[in-house]
Design a protein around this motif. Structure first.
Motif, PDB file in Angstrom:
ATOM      1  N   HIS A  56       0.833  -1.269   0.057  1.00  0.00           N
ATOM      2  CA  HIS A  56      -0.074   0.099  -0.145  1.00  0.00           C
ATOM      3  C   HIS A  56       0.833   1.274  -0.037  1.00  0.00           C
ATOM      4  CE1 HIS A  56      -3.596  -2.660   0.911  1.00  0.00           C
ATOM      5  NE2 HIS A  56      -2.895  -3.243   1.741  1.00  0.00           N
ATOM      6  N   LEU A  57       0.886   2.001  -1.139  1.00  0.00           N
ATOM      7  CA  LEU A  57       1.681   3.431  -1.119  1.00  0.00           C
ATOM      8  C   LEU A  57       0.878   4.393  -0.371  1.00  0.00           C
ATOM      9  CD1 LEU A  57       2.492   3.122  -4.990  1.00  0.00           C
ATOM     10  CD2 LEU A  57       3.654   2.058  -3.129  1.00  0.00           C
ATOM     11  N   ALA A  58       1.875   5.243  -0.213  1.00  0.00           N
ATOM     12  CA  ALA A  58       1.458   6.477   0.799  1.00  0.00           C
ATOM     13  C   ALA A  58       0.448   7.371  -0.160  1.00  0.00           C
ATOM     14  CB  ALA A  58       2.394   7.474   1.172  1.00  0.00           C
ATOM     15  N   SER A  59       0.469   7.072  -1.345  1.00  0.00           N
ATOM     16  CA  SER A  59      -0.501   7.885  -2.131  1.00  0.00           C
ATOM     17  C   SER A  59      -2.002   7.392  -2.217  1.00  0.00           C
ATOM     18  CB  SER A  59      -0.358   7.926  -3.661  1.00  0.00           C
ATOM     19  OG  SER A  59      -0.103   6.568  -4.106  1.00  0.00           O
ATOM     20  N   GLY A  60      -1.961   6.060  -1.666  1.00  0.00           N
ATOM     21  CA  GLY A  60      -3.415   5.392  -1.555  1.00  0.00           C
ATOM     22  C   GLY A  60      -3.498   4.259  -2.515  1.00  0.00           C
ATOM     23  N   ILE A  61      -2.678   4.201  -3.467  1.00  0.00           N
ATOM     24  CA  ILE A  61      -2.607   3.140  -4.614  1.00  0.00           C
ATOM     25  C   ILE A  61      -2.237   1.764  -3.933  1.00  0.00           C
ATOM     26  CG2 ILE A  61      -1.609   2.285  -6.760  1.00  0.00           C
ATOM     27  CD1 ILE A  61      -1.620   5.089  -7.729  1.00  0.00           C
ATOM     28  N   THR A  62      -2.731   0.868  -4.290  1.00  0.00           N
ATOM     29  CA  THR A  62      -2.497  -0.356  -3.605  1.00  0.00           C
ATOM     30  C   THR A  62      -1.513  -1.124  -5.063  1.00  0.00           C
ATOM     31  OG1 THR A  62      -4.340  -0.791  -2.519  1.00  0.00           O
ATOM     32  CG2 THR A  62      -3.067  -2.804  -3.006  1.00  0.00           C
ATOM     33  N   VAL A  63      -0.422  -1.940  -4.924  1.00  0.00           N
ATOM     34  CA  VAL A  63       0.535  -2.262  -5.942  1.00  0.00           C
ATOM     35  C   VAL A  63       0.363  -3.986  -5.332  1.00  0.00           C
ATOM     36  CG1 VAL A  63       2.589  -2.954  -6.792  1.00  0.00           C
ATOM     37  CG2 VAL A  63       2.114  -0.707  -5.978  1.00  0.00           C
ATOM     38  N   ALA A  64       0.071  -4.901  -6.255  1.00  0.00           N
ATOM     39  CA  ALA A  64       0.298  -6.338  -6.156  1.00  0.00           C
ATOM     40  C   ALA A  64       1.276  -6.920  -7.011  1.00  0.00           C
ATOM     41  CB  ALA A  64      -1.196  -6.969  -6.401  1.00  0.00           C
ATOM     42  N   SER A  65       2.055  -7.800  -6.604  1.00  0.00           N
ATOM     43  CA  SER A  65       3.216  -8.203  -7.590  1.00  0.00           C
ATOM     44  C   SER A  65       3.344  -9.729  -7.258  1.00  0.00           C
ATOM     45  CB  SER A  65       4.363  -7.457  -7.529  1.00  0.00           C
ATOM     46  OG  SER A  65       4.874  -7.289  -6.144  1.00  0.00           O
ATOM     47  N   ILE A  66       3.844 -10.364  -8.533  1.00  0.00           N
ATOM     48  CA  ILE A  66       4.255 -11.840  -8.343  1.00  0.00           C
ATOM     49  C   ILE A  66       5.554 -12.136  -9.275  1.00  0.00           C
ATOM     50  CG2 ILE A  66       3.537 -14.175  -8.735  1.00  0.00           C
ATOM     51  CD1 ILE A  66       0.672 -13.254  -8.754  1.00  0.00           C
ATOM     52  N   GLU A  67       6.392 -12.600  -8.674  1.00  0.00           N
ATOM     53  CA  GLU A  67       7.613 -13.068  -9.409  1.00  0.00           C
ATOM     54  C   GLU A  67       7.627 -14.385  -9.944  1.00  0.00           C
ATOM     55  OE1 GLU A  67       9.983 -12.875 -11.737  1.00  0.00           O
ATOM     56  OE2 GLU A  67      11.325 -11.417 -10.652  1.00  0.00           O
ATOM     57  N   THR A  68       7.331 -14.625 -11.211  1.00  0.00           N
ATOM     58  CA  THR A  68       7.269 -15.969 -11.768  1.00  0.00           C
ATOM     59  C   THR A  68       8.239 -16.249 -12.619  1.00  0.00           C
ATOM     60  OG1 THR A  68       6.304 -14.774 -13.754  1.00  0.00           O
ATOM     61  CG2 THR A  68       4.651 -15.542 -12.243  1.00  0.00           C
ATOM     62  N   TYR A  69       9.303 -15.461 -12.616  1.00  0.00           N
ATOM     63  CA  TYR A  69      10.666 -15.620 -13.411  1.00  0.00           C
ATOM     64  C   TYR A  69      10.441 -15.867 -14.908  1.00  0.00           C
ATOM     65  CZ  TYR A  69      12.205 -16.096  -8.696  1.00  0.00           C
ATOM     66  OH  TYR A  69      12.495 -16.164  -7.350  1.00  0.00           O
ATOM     67  N   SER A  70       9.377 -15.378 -15.416  1.00  0.00           N
ATOM     68  CA  SER A  70       9.015 -15.260 -16.891  1.00  0.00           C
ATOM     69  C   SER A  70       9.665 -14.200 -17.571  1.00  0.00           C
ATOM     70  CB  SER A  70       7.423 -15.386 -17.080  1.00  0.00           C
ATOM     71  OG  SER A  70       7.273 -15.193 -18.523  1.00  0.00           O
ATOM     72  N   PRO A  71      10.083 -14.505 -18.717  1.00  0.00           N
ATOM     73  CA  PRO A  71      10.764 -13.399 -19.531  1.00  0.00           C
ATOM     74  C   PRO A  71       9.881 -12.394 -19.863  1.00  0.00           C
ATOM     75  CG  PRO A  71      10.533 -15.285 -21.101  1.00  0.00           C
ATOM     76  CD  PRO A  71      10.150 -15.901 -19.597  1.00  0.00           C
ATOM     77  N   VAL A  72       8.620 -12.831 -19.821  1.00  0.00           N
ATOM     78  CA  VAL A  72       7.488 -11.774 -20.519  1.00  0.00           C
ATOM     79  C   VAL A  72       6.724 -11.420 -19.035  1.00  0.00           C
ATOM     80  CG1 VAL A  72       5.437 -11.348 -21.752  1.00  0.00           C
ATOM     81  CG2 VAL A  72       7.205 -12.837 -22.277  1.00  0.00           C
ATOM     82  N   SER A  73       6.678 -10.098 -18.882  1.00  0.00           N
ATOM     83  CA  SER A  73       5.634  -9.367 -17.819  1.00  0.00           C
ATOM     84  C   SER A  73       4.170  -8.994 -18.367  1.00  0.00           C
ATOM     85  CB  SER A  73       6.572  -8.419 -17.409  1.00  0.00           C
ATOM     86  OG  SER A  73       7.741  -8.651 -16.929  1.00  0.00           O
ATOM     87  N   ARG A  74       3.459  -9.134 -17.316  1.00  0.00           N
ATOM     88  CA  ARG A  74       2.039  -8.729 -17.821  1.00  0.00           C
ATOM     89  C   ARG A  74       1.625  -7.767 -16.695  1.00  0.00           C
ATOM     90  NH1 ARG A  74      -2.682  -9.719 -20.721  1.00  0.00           N
ATOM     91  NH2 ARG A  74      -1.601 -11.418 -21.639  1.00  0.00           N
ATOM     92  N   LEU A  75       1.276  -6.393 -17.343  1.00  0.00           N
ATOM     93  CA  LEU A  75       1.034  -5.364 -16.139  1.00  0.00           C
ATOM     94  C   LEU A  75      -0.608  -4.897 -16.203  1.00  0.00           C
ATOM     95  CD1 LEU A  75       4.214  -3.289 -17.458  1.00  0.00           C
ATOM     96  CD2 LEU A  75       4.193  -5.113 -15.591  1.00  0.00           C
ATOM     97  N   GLY A  76      -1.082  -4.397 -15.222  1.00  0.00           N
ATOM     98  CA  GLY A  76      -2.309  -4.060 -15.349  1.00  0.00           C
ATOM     99  C   GLY A  76      -2.535  -2.958 -14.423  1.00  0.00           C
ATOM    100  N   LEU A  77      -3.576  -2.159 -14.432  1.00  0.00           N
ATOM    101  CA  LEU A  77      -4.128  -1.110 -13.653  1.00  0.00           C
ATOM    102  C   LEU A  77      -5.701  -1.326 -13.728  1.00  0.00           C
ATOM    103  CD1 LEU A  77      -4.447   1.551 -11.798  1.00  0.00           C
ATOM    104  CD2 LEU A  77      -4.339   2.703 -14.098  1.00  0.00           C
ATOM    105  N   ILE A  78      -6.278  -1.576 -12.517  1.00  0.00           N
ATOM    106  CA  ILE A  78      -7.718  -1.775 -12.464  1.00  0.00           C
ATOM    107  C   ILE A  78      -8.293  -0.637 -11.438  1.00  0.00           C
ATOM    108  CG2 ILE A  78      -9.630  -3.444 -11.571  1.00  0.00           C
ATOM    109  CD1 ILE A  78      -8.089  -5.689 -12.283  1.00  0.00           C
ATOM    110  N   VAL A  79      -9.233   0.048 -11.998  1.00  0.00           N
ATOM    111  CA  VAL A  79     -10.064   1.169 -11.471  1.00  0.00           C
ATOM    112  C   VAL A  79     -11.304   0.899 -10.847  1.00  0.00           C
ATOM    113  CG1 VAL A  79     -10.056   3.635 -11.368  1.00  0.00           C
ATOM    114  CG2 VAL A  79      -8.172   2.557 -12.764  1.00  0.00           C
ATOM    115  N   GLU A  80     -11.842   0.946  -9.802  1.00  0.00           N
ATOM    116  CA  GLU A  80     -13.361   0.957  -9.598  1.00  0.00           C
ATOM    117  C   GLU A  80     -13.760   2.206 -10.218  1.00  0.00           C
ATOM    118  OE1 GLU A  80     -15.527   0.060  -5.718  1.00  0.00           O
ATOM    119  OE2 GLU A  80     -14.235   1.563  -5.515  1.00  0.00           O
TER     120      GLU A  80
END
Length: 473
Positions: A56-80
């Motif tokens: 949980h960042l000070a700005s209020g944004i929540t960050v979720a992360s998983i290290e899968t050791y894949s050469p390709v990354s999938r990124l996303g932003l979900i907004v209510e």
């Protein structure tokens, strides 16, 4: 959950004819023995992925992360910020927002966003549900920073130039025409509208009367009102967690909490409505639903188990689907004539719909619907065997685990759970919880659903389609 996701691109590699022949000719070792050329599994085992980290960042944004050791990354932003937040003044704004994603921002032109993404070999997409708006991007691990800058700029700093927004009207109109070709979309939109009226009853599509009336100001105002840090979750799959958190802090530094806070209106189920659309089709699509459960409900997994006891679509293409109670009952009622009955379970953040969806010939629809409703009634009265319960549990657990093999589904699930529940429960923990559900739990939920106030929609040649009071009499 209902979504409008663009068709993904897939690249497949095929072995040549020689390779296939060499494989076939080499199959001289008995199949019961390990082949001598196959190395030991331990010599090439993969590093298991790390647990999901939530920050949980000070700005209020929540960050979720998983290290899968894949050469390709999938990124996303979900907004209510889904269609449930639309008002009478801006009905259809999220549809235009979907089509206006990745246009010009204060930092980049639309051409630059497209050009840089293609140069990186990446992929960007935007979709929405009734609850959430979702931005996604795929890239190589070395390009995470560039991709996150693009997603952040598009979400927070889109220019929405009047001429660019105006150009989207034709695309929105095309979406509406394509949706009109799908009876399923029309039925589900009608059922949601009849069930909830507003909030979750708001359509995923712009109404025709607002075509050409959604302006740049509408988009700016909607983003300003709803794109608040506390309503955002940024997800990274295949990322170094510490580095990803720092990247999000840098790229989303412009996200500020607005002075005006828009409260989320709770959905209210009304039901009791009936929507019929006569067409020249030989088939009838019909849906009978009652209020289900939301994603935060304690009965969320139980409703999924009940759905599989009643029966979903076939697991094998062209199979008779004999394990589906409602489909089997509907087919037997019309002497084996073609008909399809499935149980559907749509869960949103604070409510949902649970019911039966039927497709059959116009002459048979009355018998098919009646048979399916009777089967639902039998389950609500406790007519569930131990074998059925075990089979349904296996299906639900497999569905949960297999779905999370898809990074798209995993990303959406992580973001949605955090926004709705404030925490994340992984697939294995959810699967373990399924085993703890008893038959009595399922029966209690079935009783509540079956006894609920129904919502009904039908489309096609309705000369022989029963009315709502005839189905529940």
């Amino acid at each position: 959950m209902s979504t409008l996701r663009p068709i993904g691109r897939c690249i497949r590699y095929f072995q040549g004819r020689r390779a296939v022949r060499r494989f076939a000719s080499a199959a001289t070792v008995p199949l019961s023995d390990p082949h001598p050329s196959i190395p030991d599994a331990g010599s090439h085992s993969r590093i298991p992925p790390e647990p999901t980290k939530v920050t949980h960042l000070a700005s209020g944004i929540t960050v979720a992360s998983i290290e899968t050791y894949s050469p390709v990354s999938r990124l996303g932003l979900i907004v209510e910020a889904g269609s449930r937040f639309e008002t009478e003044k801006n009905r259809g704004v999220t549809h235009f927002l979907r089509n206006s994603a990745f246009l010009s921002t204060s930092d980049y032109t639309a051409f630059r966003i497209s050009r840089e993404t293609e140069q990186l070999g990446g992929h960007l997409s935007a979709t929405s549900t009734r609850d959430h708006f979702i931005y996604m991007g795929d890239c190589m691990r070395n390009d995470i920073g560039v991709m996150m800058e693009g997603i952040s700029s598009v979400a927070l700093n889109s220019s929405f130039f009047p001429w660019e927004v105006s150009n989207q009207t034709a695309r929105v109109e095309l979406d509406l025409k394509l949706a009109a070709e799908s009876p399923t979309i029309g039925i589900m939109e009608s059922v949601h509208k009849g069930a909830f009226r507003t909030t979750l009853g708001n359509s995923l599509y712009c109404p025709t009367y607002n075509l050409g009336k959604i302006t740049s100001d509408h988009l700016h105002q909607f983003v300003s009102d709803h794109y608040q840090p506390k309503r955002m979750v940024v997800i990274g799959i295949g990322v170094n967690s510490d580095e990803f958190v720092k990247t999000v802090q840098d790229t989303f530094s412009s996200a500020k909490s607005p002075e005006k806070v828009i409260d989320k209106l709770a959905s209210q189920y009304h039901g009791g409505s009936e929507h019929r659309v006569e067409t020249g089709s030989e088939l009838v699509h019909a849906c009978l639903a009652t209020e289900g459960v939301g994603l935060s409900s304690k009965d969320f997994l139980t409703s999924g188990l009940l759905q599989r006891i009643l029966g979903v679509t076939p697991f094998i293409k062209w199979s008779p689907n004999t394990i589906s109670r409602v489909n089997k009952a509907g087919s037997e009622a019309v002497g084996g004539n073609p008909a399809m009955v499935t149980c559907f379970n749509t869960c949103h953040s604070d409510s949902g719909l649970f019911g039966l969806y039927v497709v059959s010939h116009a002459d048979d629809v009355r018998k098919v619907l009646s048979a399916a409703v009777n089967e639902f009634s039998a389950v609500a009265k406790g007519n569930i065997s131990d074998a059925e319960l075990t089979r349904a549990k296996n299906q639900l657990k497999a569905s949960i685990l297999m779905t999370h093999e898809s990074q798209v589904e995993l990303l959406e699930d992580i973001g949605t759970q955090i926004l709705v529940n404030g925490t994340y429960t992984d697939a294995h923990a959810a699967a373990d919880s399924v085993d703890k559900i008893s038959g009595d739990d399922v029966v209690q939920v079935a009783k509540r659903f079956f006894g609920g106030k129904p919502t009904y929609a039908a489309q096609g040649n309705l000369c022989n389609t029963p009315y709502l009071d005839e189905l529940r009499s």
